[in-house]
Design a protein around this motif. Sequence first.
Motif, PDB file in Angstrom:
ATOM      1  N   TYR A  95      -5.076   0.152 -12.628  1.00 13.72           N
ATOM      2  CA  TYR A  95      -6.001   1.272 -12.429  1.00 13.72           C
ATOM      3  C   TYR A  95      -6.653   1.688 -13.740  1.00 13.72           C
ATOM      4  O   TYR A  95      -7.312   2.719 -13.816  1.00 13.72           O
ATOM      5  CB  TYR A  95      -5.315   2.470 -11.756  1.00 13.72           C
ATOM      6  N   ASP A 115       0.807  -1.219   0.000  1.00 14.97           N
ATOM      7  CA  ASP A 115       0.000   0.000   0.000  1.00 14.97           C
ATOM      8  C   ASP A 115       0.841   1.271   0.000  1.00 14.97           C
ATOM      9  O   ASP A 115       0.312   2.364  -0.161  1.00 14.97           O
ATOM     10  CB  ASP A 115      -0.921   0.031   1.228  1.00 14.97           C
ATOM     11  N   SER A 116       2.129   1.115   0.213  1.00 13.61           N
ATOM     12  CA  SER A 116       2.968   2.302   0.340  1.00 13.61           C
ATOM     13  C   SER A 116       3.804   2.545  -0.916  1.00 13.61           C
ATOM     14  O   SER A 116       4.379   3.618  -1.072  1.00 13.61           O
ATOM     15  CB  SER A 116       3.917   2.138   1.531  1.00 13.61           C
ATOM     16  N   ASP A 117       3.895   1.554  -1.771  1.00 13.21           N
ATOM     17  CA  ASP A 117       4.638   1.688  -3.011  1.00 13.21           C
ATOM     18  C   ASP A 117       3.737   1.217  -4.134  1.00 13.21           C
ATOM     19  O   ASP A 117       2.714   0.598  -3.903  1.00 13.21           O
ATOM     20  CB  ASP A 117       5.873   0.756  -2.999  1.00 13.21           C
ATOM     21  N   TRP A 118       4.181   1.487  -5.351  1.00 11.22           N
ATOM     22  CA  TRP A 118       3.582   0.791  -6.486  1.00 11.22           C
ATOM     23  C   TRP A 118       4.152  -0.620  -6.411  1.00 11.22           C
ATOM     24  O   TRP A 118       5.342  -0.822  -6.622  1.00 11.22           O
ATOM     25  CB  TRP A 118       3.975   1.457  -7.806  1.00 11.22           C
ATOM     26  N   ASN A 159      -6.462  -3.793  -6.061  1.00  6.20           N
ATOM     27  CA  ASN A 159      -6.953  -2.499  -5.595  1.00  6.20           C
ATOM     28  C   ASN A 159      -8.435  -2.531  -5.319  1.00  6.20           C
ATOM     29  O   ASN A 159      -8.988  -1.600  -4.760  1.00  6.20           O
ATOM     30  CB  ASN A 159      -6.707  -1.436  -6.660  1.00  6.20           C
ATOM     31  N   GLU A 160      -9.087  -3.598  -5.763  1.00  2.59           N
ATOM     32  CA  GLU A 160     -10.529  -3.648  -5.603  1.00  2.59           C
ATOM     33  C   GLU A 160     -10.869  -4.154  -4.208  1.00  2.59           C
ATOM     34  O   GLU A 160     -10.124  -4.934  -3.634  1.00  2.59           O
ATOM     35  CB  GLU A 160     -11.140  -4.539  -6.684  1.00  2.59           C
TER      36      GLU A 160
END
Lengths: 743, 743
Positions: free
Chosen positions: A198, A66-69, A173-174
């Motif tokens: 995305y 969640d903090s990086d791609w 991401n969903e």
Amino acid sequence: MKRILTIITAVGLLSSVSAQNPADYVNPFIGSDNYGTTNPGAIVPRGMISAVPFNVSGRPNKHEKDSDWWSTPYSNVNETFTGFSHVNLSGVGCPDLGTIILMPTTGELKTSPGEYATSYSDEEAEPGYYSNKLTRYDIKTEVTASVRSAVNRYTFPAGQANVLLNLGLGLTNEQDGYLRITSNNEVEGFRTVGSFCYNSPEEIYPVYFVIKLDKKADTFGTWKKPPHYNGVEGNWMGYNGKTRLMKEYTKPLVGDSIGAYFTYHFDKETEVEVQVGVSYVSIENARENLHKEIANKHFNEIRTEAYNKWNETLSRIKVKGGTEDQKTIFYTALYHTHIHPNTLNDINGEYPTVGSGKIGHTDGTRYTVFSLWDTYRNMHQLMSLVYPDEQLGMVRSMIDMYKENGWLPKWELNSTETFTMVGDPAAVVISDTYMRGIRDFDTEMAMEAMLKSATQTENNPLRPELNEYLKHQYIPVQEEFDGSVSTTLEYGAADFAIAQMAKELGQTSTYKTFMKRAGYYKNMYDKGEGVMRPRMSDGSWFAPFSPMDGANFKPVTGFIEGTSWHYSFMVPYDAKGLIKLNGGNKKFVDKLQSVFDNGLYEPDNEPDMGYAFLFNYVKGEEWRTQKEVRKIVDHDYSNTPGGIPGNDDTGTMSAWLAFAMMGIYPDAPAVPQYTICSPYFDEITIELDSGFYSGKNFIIETVKTNRKASTIEKMELNGQPLKSYFISHNDIVKGGKLKIWLK
Amino acid sequence: MKRILTIITAVGLLSSVSAQNPADYVNPFIGSDNYGTTNPGAIVPRGMISAVPFNVSGRPNKHEKDSDWWSTPYSNVNETFTGFSHVNLSGVGCPDLGTIILMPTTGELKTSPGEYATSYSDEEAEPGYYSNKLTRYDIKTEVTASVRSAVNRYTFPAGQANVLLNLGLGLTNEQDGYLRITSNNEVEGFRTVGSFCYNSPEEIYPVYFVIKLDKKADTFGTWKKPPHYNGVEGNWMGYNGKTRLMKEYTKPLVGDSIGAYFTYHFDKETEVEVQVGVSYVSIENARENLHKEIANKHFNEIRTEAYNKWNETLSRIKVKGGTEDQKTIFYTALYHTHIHPNTLNDINGEYPTVGSGKIGHTDGTRYTVFSLWDTYRNMHQLMSLVYPDEQLGMVRSMIDMYKENGWLPKWELNSTETFTMVGDPAAVVISDTYMRGIRDFDTEMAMEAMLKSATQTENNPLRPELNEYLKHQYIPVQEEFDGSVSTTLEYGAADFAIAQMAKELGQTSTYKTFMKRAGYYKNMYDKGEGVMRPRMSDGSWFAPFSPMDGANFKPVTGFIEGTSWHYSFMVPYDAKGLIKLNGGNKKFVDKLQSVFDNGLYEPDNEPDMGYAFLFNYVKGEEWRTQKEVRKIVDHDYSNTPGGIPGNDDTGTMSAWLAFAMMGIYPDAPAVPQYTICSPYFDEITIELDSGFYSGKNFIIETVKTNRKASTIEKMELNGQPLKSYFISHNDIVKGGKLKIWLK
């Protein structure tokens, strides 16, 4: 302490295999660092399911989802484990899937990954098997898989043992899932996934599961964590933002942060096997998949079957000679080309169709995960040569997508089109397959589909810039950071491919039209700069411009994921035209060599991956191909977690390596040939598929004049001198031997 | 412009009815303001479903569900409409349900209530029917209902018309739902609800639905709004926090903010009927409920059936005389006593059991929504007298809950126990029902259940303070704001009720034990203050103390939702003891009268609702009962939206009113008697149920000596002078006439 690679762990178990098996040379940890984005999880060839150690949630992990791609469920440099995810992508650059996560713990029940995460040690992996030891809990975990089902085996110490299904956790991401505990040893449901890269955020879909434990739990339940309400409402919620445990809750439960647990109290060390079936159609199908694939089989049987499947697949190519590391990176590369595309259909043949989401049916295999901008370059060529049955199935799947949706795929993922990257790569793959003689598909509809995306100027999702392309004979710059040059070159490759197939089908007019279009790339060449350069709609060159702009994946106008240098030689189908454009043989060779010499070549992405083979088009300069290819193999690939230079791109990097090490490379998509470089093994035997090819085997034998010999001295094909550094697909598949002397 | 009440709208439609029907006197808007928390939605007697105008989302509404403590889907003073909710609670003080919301709009599709909300006018309501006009869209809406299904009829103008199912919107505090569009005119799914009063937050559960439109939509789709991500992830989500429309999405969709839409393009004004079936068991059952109840019937048929059901129910009591407004508030009160408890079981008899959530089956009706702290006081007595079949079903349901869960209900809601309020009211209801001669239930198990909660001192969810109660013979103060006095008095009422039933069953020892316990209330009486007062465990009185503390629902130590004044006379089962405790008849009457005279009586809640009837226990003072009851009826109840003084409490306030206006009141729960006050009508005919009672009718005839006469001059029962102001249940149910002369 971890990352100890045990190549051969199964000798005792798998009585029929010896240490010489190709599968024994696979190191599933290769690519699991350095952004290779592969993983050491358990999977069978083209499996729908995989059981992958999920270690990218929370700190102290270096790479945190969640903090990086971050696009992979596992990183070899990370340190804390939070379970096994059961639907996963391998070698991709965008996050998705990485969910349906099972986690074993001991002691008091904790339901938040931050609370139950553990360090781990004693990692082991082989094809179809992964194991580690959870330090905090003293649990040994093992996972294995069949096509649509996986088995987790947890060896718990005495005391309280918990098996968690954390449906909230995932790489995707969903949000949101559904689960229902159906008994004290079964839970079913689905997890919503999608929005890969995305892009296409509307393209979300459920992946269904059934999870069965082989022992009835003493207690079970679910949990749900509501979001934290900041408004007045929140004041009255004693449970605001807090996880609620719901013991023996057996109703359907939906939400984002939900999960299920099964708890045991063991008086001695005890194994629990957890079977997981998945489906993209329904819970019923997930259950049927599980039942038919696993039924009453235990972990060891499934593990053996998985190993045997891998060994059978990898044995299509047998190598002799080379170092242990070379064999390892070769077979691991071949292994990585058999993760994606993967099976989408359930065991009963059902699968979700593209577009409508209606349920389709296949008697064969419906393939999914087509990262075609990557794989059109070499992956499908490897399949056509060694696994033509698989390649035929993939092409049929692509044409079925056209039937369902009206368009061929571009970057298809579980029957959604993610529209990632540019160009029209499906046309190249289909034509290339056809040109290599694999033709048992609906060629008429294939041409219809290819021509549709190549000619429909309005509302064309595959070639949105087609109108501009046809009008200007190149794609002009339309906005900052668009990929006008890249896209022009990609369209050219597709147009060339269409032309080739049209010619073969006797469609001369189409052939001529598309060959003309295949030359539009020349309009992107700025003679002044001597490279490809973005151009405005009035014909002027885009400025300011440097062919170095766009390095390290920085956005740049004109090029997608690269610089002008990475694209200026990306015309594999017309090397001669390209040479002429660049001022003839000498200037071409010098310029191309300077790319390598000046560090402008990047081995970690697709556009320039054919560069090293272009020297073969200039007589007398073939040694440069041999040298540069060897440099890349030796420098950028290794038997280490960081042993793939960048995203494996669903096997594209690996296919490059496999071909390069065999000494043949399909340098020009839609041209049924291979160009020759220097092999790494003394003998390479490709078993030819008798259903497709007349030959039984094609052997590449290498004779070294000295131990370090790597430059080709001479070659013979079936005993006859071979002067050309190109060999046709046909010459290979009728069987025989290519003998290469290295000096 | 709105809130125009049309009492009789259906004369033309309903050919068999005249304007004299009891149902015609119902004004469903009564109680929809002033925190009555009833609503004008369409429902049938004890219906599982109701279709209620939802107007509590967003501003400019005065009452907004998320900004206030708000417990009803509708407020008569609000101004913007955002759809019809289909599962609802009536007359409660905590938010829940108020969801499965359908909204018709026109023009461009909008999916956020803030975007599509509209003002409205032309409200009309009658039993089983509600209608309004949506100002912004020029849509006429109408709703009607059967037991488990509702029909919405929208009259759209020409142009684009949309029917939205907003599954994210709801009064409930619980999140998340599931939906799946199954065709271009059907959607199915469920919505999670629960956490009533924010108690028992683990008690969440799905309510299932099937929604069918009578016309196939031109287009359809779903939407989903993800939460807004604040982290790094959010940077890559172009759709971060934004609603995503997913056209023709037919896969299962889960999440918090999700919905479905069906769009039409009409070339002329067109009606669309939308049928909604619900179930607490499964989607299949919701479909079966819909199919069997509605099938091919159209709106008007269902509306007529609903009206007829109401009229039949309300006709069990017929009144003559009185003003139109008096008839209206009387029949509306009777109407409100038939909303809850309501049907939980599906048409096939299935329902979710309490506790395990397993599916149970009933051949009768499984009732739910037992707000027993309220309803034990008079609501069930009204049912026993006039609707004994329903009351028997309710008691059977309560005993079934004990079978399922091991405990009787306290505040049961759709088979979850919300543990709202204090005391052990189920025992009172069961005993009272038994004492009134309704005994066709498992009395042995009933006694077992009642005794369990009355005697199990550990892990007793119904009487958590039982240990202290038994040890001290009162419940001492244990923490600030606990309800030690209230709870002591409630336990006493329950103990008295248990004693009565035990005596009747010949269980003399139990009778004695519990009669003793029923006297513990005396230990809460502080002679010094002359009121009930919280007491410490050492016997000392809690201080500081004022009998005024706790007014207006402010938290106070010792009392639940009230002051000492509201509780000090709440010993209905032992008025004589209470009188003695207060110093004899005169002191008692003076003190009680001062409560009324000094504004210490609050008509908007339950504890003191029996006070006015206590004067009847003092010979010669009965005129005070008549006077005070009349004052409450005339002052606190009216034919206006604010016409109920507070939360109707699932019909408890309304039952009080109905009894008070008939001139009889069941003042002492578990005592099969009624005390007499002055009736409002010239003739009241109660139709007695021949399945339970020997009499055919009981008639209360009132003779007024003058138009304003309201004080009882004399009475006759079946022609014989009646001196007592009490009449036994038995005397009533054997039929006959009570004649009352008012002066």
